[in-house]
Design an enzyme around this catalytic site. Structure first.
Site, PDB file in Angstrom:
ATOM      1  CG  ASN A  52      -1.716   1.210   1.437  1.00 15.92           C
ATOM      2  OD1 ASN A  52      -1.780   2.057   0.542  1.00 15.92           O
ATOM      3  ND2 ASN A  52      -2.351   1.329   2.601  1.00 15.92           N
TER       4      ASN A  52
ATOM      5  CE  LYS B 221      -0.231   3.244   4.692  1.00  7.97           C
ATOM      6  NZ  LYS B 221      -0.206   3.327   6.140  1.00  7.97           N
TER       7      LYS B 221
ATOM      8  CG  HIS C  95      -5.901   1.654   5.112  1.00  2.00           C
ATOM      9  ND1 HIS C  95      -5.518   2.645   5.985  1.00  2.00           N
ATOM     10  CD2 HIS C  95      -4.849   0.810   5.001  1.00  2.00           C
ATOM     11  CE1 HIS C  95      -4.268   2.404   6.373  1.00  2.00           C
ATOM     12  NE2 HIS C  95      -3.848   1.290   5.792  1.00  2.00           N
TER      13      HIS C  95
ATOM     14  CD  GLU D 235      -3.038   5.393   6.755  1.00  2.27           C
ATOM     15  OE1 GLU D 235      -2.941   5.445   5.518  1.00  2.27           O
ATOM     16  OE2 GLU D 235      -2.148   4.918   7.488  1.00  2.27           O
TER      17      GLU D 235
ATOM     18  CD  GLU E 282      -3.331  -2.718   7.279  1.00  2.00           C
ATOM     19  OE1 GLU E 282      -2.208  -2.875   6.822  1.00  2.00           O
ATOM     20  OE2 GLU E 282      -4.037  -1.734   7.016  1.00  2.00           O
TER      21      GLU E 282
ATOM     22  N   GLY F 255       2.378   2.296  10.623  1.00  2.51           N
ATOM     23  CA  GLY F 255       3.297   3.408  10.446  1.00  2.51           C
ATOM     24  C   GLY F 255       4.015   3.818  11.719  1.00  2.51           C
TER      25      GLY F 255
ATOM     26  CB  SER G  57       5.201  -1.654  11.891  1.00  3.26           C
ATOM     27  OG  SER G  57       4.758  -0.320  12.103  1.00  3.26           O
TER      28      SER G  57
END
Ligand code: PGA
Length: 254
Positions: free
Chosen positions: A9, A11, A96, A98, A170, A176, A216
């Site tokens: 991904n 991003k 996701h 985010e 996740e 991150g 991560s």
């Protein structure tokens, strides 16, 4: 047994020359013949077309990072799942964290997006995960199970594309941040997710949905995370921007 999947991904990172160099480097690796995993890269939407052209006829699959729940219409700035497919994408990330955080996406919306993706012939990579607060409150399993029950697309029709669905666990606090869940935390969640998928989709359907871990994942923890029972691959953010790192993680599936 579920198939193995390694998905990157990107991003909101990269430009045309970055994408071209990264894909070229991945394609030059000598181990493609040994790799059984489905390898997917998810560039920003504006790069899907050029990356799909570059990877046509190669083992690299291309995915979007989100799609709208409608195929077309008055939705300024949104991405049509049909157009993603037309541009050569085969996958799309939905739900996701985010998107859930930055755009307030709800389980209901995510379910509609996943269904729209399936209708467009795409493979949805359906993301779930708990926040740090939810984990410290002991709510992890309750949260991810609710996200699945409320957000999983309706797969009851024979032609719904149930065999394409991918689920990615996740933990939000691991994305991150350089923090990863321990192998035993991941094992606990993935075992619970597998049981739930079997309950919802039947033995055969539930066993064959690839369950990815994300948050991560790096070359130095990939072996451990990918050897956990019911971890069928990884969804990789930061490390997918470096060809060597992404490839090292892919090789951990061998
Ligand atoms: P990360 O991102 O690997 O940088 O933690 C994972 C993701 O958001 O999919």
């Amino acid at each position: 047994m579920a198939r193995k999947v390694i998905a990157g991904n990107w991003k909101m990172n990269g430009d045309r020359s970055f994408a071209q160099d990264l894909v070229k480097s991945l394609l030059s690796r000598p181990e493609w013949g040994d790799l059984k995993a489905e390898v997917v890269v998810c560039p920003p939407a504006l790069l899907v077309s050029s990356v799909a052209e570059q990877t046509a006829g190669t083992p690299i699959h291309v995915g979007g990072q989100d799609c709208h729940q409608n195929a077309r219409g008055a939705h300024t700035g949104d991405q049509s799942p049909e157009l993603l497919a037309d541009l050569g994408a085969s996958h799309v990330i939905v739900g996701h964290s985010e998107r859930r955080q930055d755009h307030g996406e709800t389980d209901n919306q995510i379910r509609s997006k996943a269904e729209a993706a399936l209708r467009a012939g795409l493979t949805p990579i359906f993301c779930i995960g708990e926040t740090e607060q939810e984990r410290s409150d002991g709510q992890t399993l309750a949260v991810v199970e609710k996200q699945i029950r409320d957000g999983l697309p309706d797969l009851s029709a024979a032609d719904s594309g149930a065999d394409r669905l991918i689920v990615a666990y996740e933990p939000v606090w691991a994305i991150g941040t350089g923090k990863t869940a321990t192998a035993s935390d991941v094992a606990e969640v993935h075992a619970a997710l597998r049981r739930l998928l079997i309950e919802l989709l039947g033995e055969q359907g539930g066993q064959t949905v690839p369950l990815l871990y994300g948050g991560s994942v790096k070359p130095d923890n990939a072996d451990e995370l990918l050897s956990v029972d019911d971890v069928d691959g990884a969804l990789i953010g930061g490390a997918s921007l470096k060809a060597d790192d992404f490839w090292a993680i892919a090789l951990a599936t061998l």
